[in-house]
Design a protein around this motif. Structure first.
Motif, PDB file in Angstrom:
ATOM      1  N   ALA A   1       1.472  -3.154  18.076  1.00  0.00           N
ATOM      2  CA  ALA A   1       0.751  -3.594  16.870  1.00  0.00           C
ATOM      3  C   ALA A   1       1.592  -3.443  15.614  1.00  0.00           C
ATOM      4  CB  ALA A   1      -0.552  -2.794  16.738  1.00  0.00           C
ATOM      5  N   PHE A   2       2.488  -2.443  15.577  1.00  0.00           N
ATOM      6  CA  PHE A   2       3.270  -2.237  14.346  1.00  0.00           C
ATOM      7  C   PHE A   2       4.223  -3.398  14.061  1.00  0.00           C
ATOM      8  CE2 PHE A   2       5.789  -0.074  17.663  1.00  0.00           C
ATOM      9  CZ  PHE A   2       7.018  -0.697  17.483  1.00  0.00           C
ATOM     10  N   GLN A   3       4.441  -4.280  15.045  1.00  0.00           N
ATOM     11  CA  GLN A   3       5.315  -5.432  14.821  1.00  0.00           C
ATOM     12  C   GLN A   3       4.670  -6.487  13.922  1.00  0.00           C
ATOM     13  OE1 GLN A   3       5.990  -5.836  19.263  1.00  0.00           O
ATOM     14  NE2 GLN A   3       8.102  -6.203  18.597  1.00  0.00           N
ATOM     15  N   LYS A   4       3.373  -6.340  13.642  1.00  0.00           N
ATOM     16  CA  LYS A   4       2.679  -7.261  12.729  1.00  0.00           C
ATOM     17  C   LYS A   4       2.498  -6.659  11.335  1.00  0.00           C
ATOM     18  CE  LYS A   4       1.818 -10.214  16.084  1.00  0.00           C
ATOM     19  NZ  LYS A   4       0.454 -10.411  16.596  1.00  0.00           N
ATOM     20  N   TRP A   5       2.971  -5.434  11.118  1.00  0.00           N
ATOM     21  CA  TRP A   5       2.787  -4.804   9.824  1.00  0.00           C
ATOM     22  C   TRP A   5       3.758  -5.403   8.796  1.00  0.00           C
ATOM     23  CZ3 TRP A   5       2.144   1.160  11.002  1.00  0.00           C
ATOM     24  CH2 TRP A   5       0.978   1.328  11.762  1.00  0.00           C
ATOM     25  N   VAL A   6       3.401  -5.208   7.534  1.00  0.00           N
ATOM     26  CA  VAL A   6       4.194  -5.811   6.452  1.00  0.00           C
ATOM     27  C   VAL A   6       5.556  -5.130   6.304  1.00  0.00           C
ATOM     28  CG1 VAL A   6       2.166  -6.623   5.197  1.00  0.00           C
ATOM     29  CG2 VAL A   6       3.037  -4.298   4.775  1.00  0.00           C
ATOM     30  N   ASP A   7       5.667  -3.868   6.764  1.00  0.00           N
ATOM     31  CA  ASP A   7       6.945  -3.155   6.616  1.00  0.00           C
ATOM     32  C   ASP A   7       7.729  -3.121   7.921  1.00  0.00           C
ATOM     33  OD1 ASP A   7       5.271  -1.471   8.023  1.00  0.00           O
ATOM     34  OD2 ASP A   7       6.099   0.356   7.113  1.00  0.00           O
ATOM     35  N   TYR A   8       7.434  -3.992   8.855  1.00  0.00           N
ATOM     36  CA  TYR A   8       8.106  -3.987  10.148  1.00  0.00           C
ATOM     37  C   TYR A   8       9.580  -4.338   9.984  1.00  0.00           C
ATOM     38  CZ  TYR A   8       9.549  -5.638  14.758  1.00  0.00           C
ATOM     39  OH  TYR A   8      10.234  -5.859  15.929  1.00  0.00           O
TER      40      TYR A   8
ATOM     41  N   MET B   1       0.848  -1.198   0.000  1.00  0.00           N
ATOM     42  CA  MET B   1       0.000   0.000   0.000  1.00  0.00           C
ATOM     43  C   MET B   1       0.880   1.244   0.000  1.00  0.00           C
ATOM     44  SD  MET B   1      -3.274   0.725   2.446  1.00  0.00           S
ATOM     45  CE  MET B   1      -4.501   1.922   1.931  1.00  0.00           C
ATOM     46  N   GLU B   2       0.349   2.326  -0.540  1.00  0.00           N
ATOM     47  CA  GLU B   2       1.148   3.538  -0.709  1.00  0.00           C
ATOM     48  C   GLU B   2       1.612   4.116   0.618  1.00  0.00           C
ATOM     49  OE1 GLU B   2       0.827   7.892  -2.924  1.00  0.00           O
ATOM     50  OE2 GLU B   2      -0.861   6.480  -2.962  1.00  0.00           O
ATOM     51  N   ILE B   3       0.827   3.945   1.691  1.00  0.00           N
ATOM     52  CA  ILE B   3       1.215   4.506   2.976  1.00  0.00           C
ATOM     53  C   ILE B   3       2.491   3.863   3.499  1.00  0.00           C
ATOM     54  CG2 ILE B   3      -0.191   2.855   4.262  1.00  0.00           C
ATOM     55  CD1 ILE B   3       0.467   6.552   5.153  1.00  0.00           C
ATOM     56  N   PHE B   4       2.723   2.605   3.174  1.00  0.00           N
ATOM     57  CA  PHE B   4       3.934   1.925   3.625  1.00  0.00           C
ATOM     58  C   PHE B   4       5.140   2.232   2.738  1.00  0.00           C
ATOM     59  CE2 PHE B   4       0.642  -1.175   5.240  1.00  0.00           C
ATOM     60  CZ  PHE B   4       0.754  -0.775   6.555  1.00  0.00           C
ATOM     61  N   LYS B   5       4.905   2.777   1.554  1.00  0.00           N
ATOM     62  CA  LYS B   5       5.995   3.086   0.640  1.00  0.00           C
ATOM     63  C   LYS B   5       6.605   4.454   0.916  1.00  0.00           C
ATOM     64  CE  LYS B   5       3.904   0.296  -3.054  1.00  0.00           C
ATOM     65  NZ  LYS B   5       3.349   0.320  -4.428  1.00  0.00           N
ATOM     66  N   ASN B   6       5.842   5.349   1.521  1.00  0.00           N
ATOM     67  CA  ASN B   6       6.334   6.703   1.775  1.00  0.00           C
ATOM     68  C   ASN B   6       7.330   6.709   2.928  1.00  0.00           C
ATOM     69  OD1 ASN B   6       4.612   7.608  -0.238  1.00  0.00           O
ATOM     70  ND2 ASN B   6       2.966   8.125   1.220  1.00  0.00           N
ATOM     71  N   GLU B   7       8.382   7.502   2.765  1.00  0.00           N
ATOM     72  CA  GLU B   7       9.373   7.613   3.830  1.00  0.00           C
ATOM     73  C   GLU B   7       8.858   8.493   4.964  1.00  0.00           C
ATOM     74  OE1 GLU B   7      12.837   6.890   5.879  1.00  0.00           O
ATOM     75  OE2 GLU B   7      12.047   5.942   4.048  1.00  0.00           O
ATOM     76  N   ILE B   8       8.211   9.629   4.623  1.00  0.00           N
ATOM     77  CA  ILE B   8       7.631  10.532   5.616  1.00  0.00           C
ATOM     78  C   ILE B   8       6.126  10.297   5.632  1.00  0.00           C
ATOM     79  CG2 ILE B   8       7.324  12.911   6.360  1.00  0.00           C
ATOM     80  CD1 ILE B   8      10.179  11.926   6.551  1.00  0.00           C
ATOM     81  N   ARG B   9       5.591   9.996   6.829  1.00  0.00           N
ATOM     82  CA  ARG B   9       4.181   9.646   6.938  1.00  0.00           C
ATOM     83  C   ARG B   9       3.489  10.584   7.936  1.00  0.00           C
ATOM     84  NH1 ARG B   9       5.261   3.242   8.205  1.00  0.00           N
ATOM     85  NH2 ARG B   9       6.562   2.784   6.381  1.00  0.00           N
ATOM     86  N   PRO B  10       2.178  10.753   7.787  1.00  0.00           N
ATOM     87  CA  PRO B  10       1.430  11.522   8.802  1.00  0.00           C
ATOM     88  C   PRO B  10       1.022  10.606   9.953  1.00  0.00           C
ATOM     89  CG  PRO B  10      -0.009  10.992   6.960  1.00  0.00           C
ATOM     90  CD  PRO B  10       1.346  10.452   6.586  1.00  0.00           C
TER      91      PRO B  10
END
Length: 555
Positions: free
Chosen positions: A231-238, A1-10
């Motif tokens: 929870a972020f430890q289960k994300w695809v970009d962890y 997803m695009e949110i995981f591709k961005n280096e700077i996130r909101p």
């Protein structure tokens, strides 16, 4: 997803109402950019490393969200379509579990539980239509936490990077009645301005939340040090390597403390729970804890800070809560001069009985309860005596604010080491001052009576300087019984007044020390005077006889 591709996130960090500025300060220290304070939260931007650090280090955040999409909502169908349009297969798989929560404000959809159920149906139908399988819901230990926020008919779908609320530090294994939230406890300490350089006290510690948060701050222990997972430890970009490097960096910055952190409570049960929590966290050697009443706690140094959370009156009667806050004020005045006390309470009517004027009032919320954090600066004397302007007036002879009344003989400031000789000399100087009564004596008619004698004579005649005696007219309180008897020549009037005064001698005036707001105790109320039926009947019968007799005579 695009949110995981961005280096700077909101990102959006949520907190309690009243702690937004403290949260923004912590995020700025970690390197957050484009910080914007919102109601009960802070918006900011940063990279993935900042997200990890914020979850592990920030003490005043409840959870940190990552927004993934935003769309307009007019009814439940538009909510369903907007959530289903998200590419959920790029975020999670059908084998992973999730939990859906919702917050609704000023929207056509006015029920948060209904909004969460509708969004859950949309997510499940997305997988069912695409692969004919669906993920399960887990409310206890889900892999993904999804938040739906609807305000002004605008829906924001976010991933919760924290999972369980960040107030669950992991060090507390037991709690007493109404335990204080860990995030709120850390916020109280930060609002007090304590930097770990002076002694810290909590005389009503309960299960020990405030002192444990204070010890973690002073020893530089991260807020998430005792926590198992996020929870972020289960994300695809962890990134496991990045996460471990961040933990090792901050876990090696612990330091010892050379101050006293003291906790006490009158409840033996609360003390035992607090001791188990301290033992579990490994802080039992750094915090001194004991069963003691507040008035028996003795400060260990001349300077320190108290932060405590007294009862609000939810489980106490009105008289008990007033008496409690009266005792708190008495103990602060007598035992803790030179210290600073911070008290959080929602019982503002009872807090007035502390008898001290707070220097700061900060509005907070303890869960759904509206409360205020009060700051009391405790001085040995008055606050005016501590000010440099007051000292200058003392040096120049102006010992009172404004122009001195007796400039020729100012009374010197009496320190604690002054003895009885100074006190007697001050009395002599006071008696030597010219008398300026209430108009009874002018400059040409002053006599040689002492100052105290003239004041006592003036009070017997009234403060307005009247030359003749006036009869007592009641309503005052400045006259004694002797003055009342001597103030009028009519003996019948004096006899009548003395009879009234004797009837009122048993009544009690309201005092602040009484156990309640009522001016009288229950046993002090005078009973109603019973009507004498026999005398009233005789009087009524005598009138009837008189009337009949008059009518007969007229006939």
């Amino acid at each position: 997803m695009e949110i995981f591709k961005n280096e700077i996130r909101p990102y959006v960090a949520k907190t309690f109402s009243g702690l937004e500025n403290e949260l923004a300060t912590e995020l700025k220290f970690l390197g957050a950019e484009n910080i914007e304070i919102i109601k009960r939260g802070v918006k900011f931007e940063g990279n993935r490393e900042l997200l990890y650090r914020a979850n592990y280090l920030v003490r005043t955040a409840i959870r940190i969200l990552t927004p993934i999409t935003e769309f307009k909502v007019t009814d439940e169908q538009s909510l369903y379509d907007g959530v289903k349009a998200i590419q959920w297969d790029e975020i999670m798989t059908h084998k992973q579990t999730f939990m859906m929560t919702a917050d609704v404000f000023h929207s056509q959809i006015d029920h948060s539980h209904f909004a969460a159920l509708k969004a859950k149906d949309a997510l499940v139908d997305f997988f069912r239509d695409k692969i004919r399988r669906r993920p399960s819901v887990d409310k206890e230990d889900a892999d993904f936490y999804i938040n739906i926020h609807i305000s002004q008919n605008v829906c924001t779908v976010s991933l919760d990077s924290s999972g369980e609320s960040l107030h669950k530090r992991g060090y507390r294994i037991g709690a007493d009645k109404a335990p204080l939230n860990e995030v709120l406890a850390a916020g109280l300490i930060k609002l007090s301005g304590w930097k770990g350089d002076i002694d810290f006290y909590d005389p009503m510690c309960g299960s020990g939340t405030i002192v444990m948060e204070a010890a973690m701050m002073a020893m530089n222990i991260p807020a998430g040090y005792y926590r198992a997972q996020y929870a972020f430890q289960k994300w695809v970009d962890y990134d496991e390597a990045l996460w471990q490097s961040i933990k090792e960096e901050h876990d090696n910055e612990f330091k010892d403390i050379d101050i006293n952190i003291v906790a006490s409570d009158r409840s033996e049960k609360a003390i035992q729970i607090a001791k188990r929590n301290l033992k579990h966290a490994g802080l039992h050697k750094d915090i001194e804890i004991s069963k003691a009443y507040f008035d028996s706690v003795v400060p260990k140094s001349e300077k320190g800070i108290l932060v405590f959370n007294p009862p609000y009156g939810m489980r106490l009667t009105e008289n008990d809560i007033v008496r409690l806050y009266q005792e708190i004020g008495d103990v602060l005045k007598s035992n803790w001069s030179g210290h600073q006390a911070w008290i959080i309470t929602s019982a503002m009517d009872a807090a007035k009985f502390i008898g001290l004027r707070p220097s700061k009032r900060i509005e907070l919320y303890n869960g759904p309860i509206e409360a205020k954090l009060l700051c009391f600066d405790l001085y040995a004397g008055s606050r005016r005596e501590k000010s440099p302007d007051y000292r200058k007036k003392l040096d120049s002879g102006n010992y009172r604010s404004g122009k001195t009344k007796y400039e020729s003989n100012p009374v010197p400031f009496r320190n604690e080491e002054d003895g009885d000789d100074d006190r007697r000399s001050n009395d002599r100087e006071r008696d030597a001052r010219p008398y300026r009564g209430a108009g009874r004596y002018d400059n040409n008619s002053r006599d040689n009576r002492s100052y105290d004698k003239k004041r006592s004579d003036s009070k017997s005649y009234g403060d307005r300087g009247r030359s003749e005696k006036k009869p007592y007219r009641g309503g005052g309180g400045r006259f004694s019984n002797d003055d009342r008897r001597d103030s009028h020549d009519n003996k019948g009037y004096n006899k009548k007044r003395s009879g009234r005064d004797s009837k009122r001698s048993d009544s009690r005036s309201f005092k602040k020390e009484d156990s309640g707001f009522k001016p009288f105790r229950e046993g002090d109320k005078k009973p109603f005077r019973k009507r004498d039926n026999e005398s009233s009947n005789k009087k009524r019968d005598s009138k009837k006889v008189t009337v009949r007799f008059k009518r007969k005579r007229l006939d």
